[in-house]
Design an enzyme around this catalytic site. Sequence first.
Site: not given
Lengths: 472, 92
Positions: A153, A177, A78
């Site tokens: 997210s 997330s 990420k």
Amino acid sequence: MIDLNTLTILNARKSLDAKEYSAVDLAQAYLDEIAKKNTELNVYLEVYDDVLTQAAAADARIAQGESCPLLGIPLAIKDNILIQGKKVSAASKILENYVASYDATVITKLKAQGAVFLGRVNMDEFAMGGSTENSAYGVTKNPHDTGRVAGGSSGGSAVAVAANMALGALGSDTGGSVRQPAAFCGVVGCKPTYGAVSRSGLMAMGSSLDIIGPIGKTVEDTEIIFDAIRGQDVLDGTTISQSSSFKTQSSSFKIGVPWDVVNQEGVDGAIKENFTQAIKKLEASGCEIVDVSLPNIGLSLAVYYILMPAEVSSNLARFDGVKYGLHVDGKDLLEDYLLTRGTGFGPEVRRRILLGTYVLSSGYYDAYYGKAQVARNVLQREFADAFRTVDIIVTPTAPMPAWKIGEKGDPLSAYLADIFTVTANIVGIPALSVPSGFVDVDGKKLPLGIQFMAPHGGESVLFDIGKKFFGE
Amino acid sequence: MITTADIEKLASLARIQVSDEEKESMRTDIESILAYVSQVKNLSVETTADLSSVHNVMRDDVVTHQSGEYTEILLSAAPAREGDYLKVKKIL
């Protein structure tokens, strides 16, 4: 040809160790897949230029007879986790050209294992959102229906795994997330116990809630990555030592279901139906199902949307156009700040900073932040009480399947998608999202997920029930 | 009730420039979010925040790296520098 569809970390490990193919072959297979799909799905913000070099280094270690679980395994990271010398932007314009000054502790651990980093993947800006629609670099598409969001997210991390663009991934989870995009994309996502994984080198969002979590195709793969990154760290004072006190009762679990929460208004009918089927499946596999009461769980989302923005407003004060990142020049230092932060942060980040500034301001602090802290303690106590009678608490992961891109225009309606996931972050307990089937919407099969929650330090219980449920 | 003036005050405290157009949309968004989160005031249980499980994490106050070891890598990220200093506009 390596069949990426059926590949898991576990069987790739066996093939690499048996020299059926090399780590370079494996990395190249993923690079080819990324080249085919990334334009459409918008998963990778950057594919690293040294992927094959990393893989060759792994091959050299394998050739010397070395074997560890993630040696030569290609992973997606990420875009809010630091790898020294690589760009890392949190999908924000304010860090567009920022190059990481050091390795996150999780990266140090993965490098020691010889994992191969394919690149950095898309997310909501600074992890604020549940759809990746808040990325400054465009939305990530759901591979099951490209008209729909991937969730977020950590949307890029989930799609990378779901679309065979990585064999595993790291995300971060502040209010769901990791779990919610995993559910939307049909993969497994784990939010570890607060403090189980070091956040050194993870860009801070809500520091009392944030944790790094793995995403994999199977529960076993997810567990392998978790085992590689967990552990106490002197660079993160909130990390906890590994507890080994947990007894695993792999034969039968006592599972609590908060039915009043699952059946509340706003939860999609297809979700309730799928969840009911999942409970029947658990019951049929020998689990004992009981109703649990968590009287104040309905306040979770309100508590979350007070505590999180408060912490955001404080954490993001560091972006000042002076130390690193974007600098927009104004007439004086104050205007430098105003312009840098006004243009560098996207709308959702600005909104949350202002909201956090409001709930922390004099005259409102007690009514919002103070009250939310008390409610947080109450919820922690209610969960501790519930876990005296059950091993696991289960809910759907999200109250709806992946929505259409652009469908949730106003922020509050998007926040409501976090209703089942935020509680684990508020309480600090571990939670695991496992695929629970599909729902037909507009001729497309959209994945759904079920969420298992265990007491602090109970990841092993989650992996056990997850494997049992997923048929591993 | 949130006013545009409130938004201006918050934006100024947070050092974020917000356009006039955005002030209005921010105002309505924040007002509806605050209306939602205000339900924490309905918390039924009377209790105070419990900090019993929280403890300080300390380490020995000793030097752990050589002086200047990280200077260059950290300063190289700065938008403006002068030698080993971050460069900002004068404030006096």
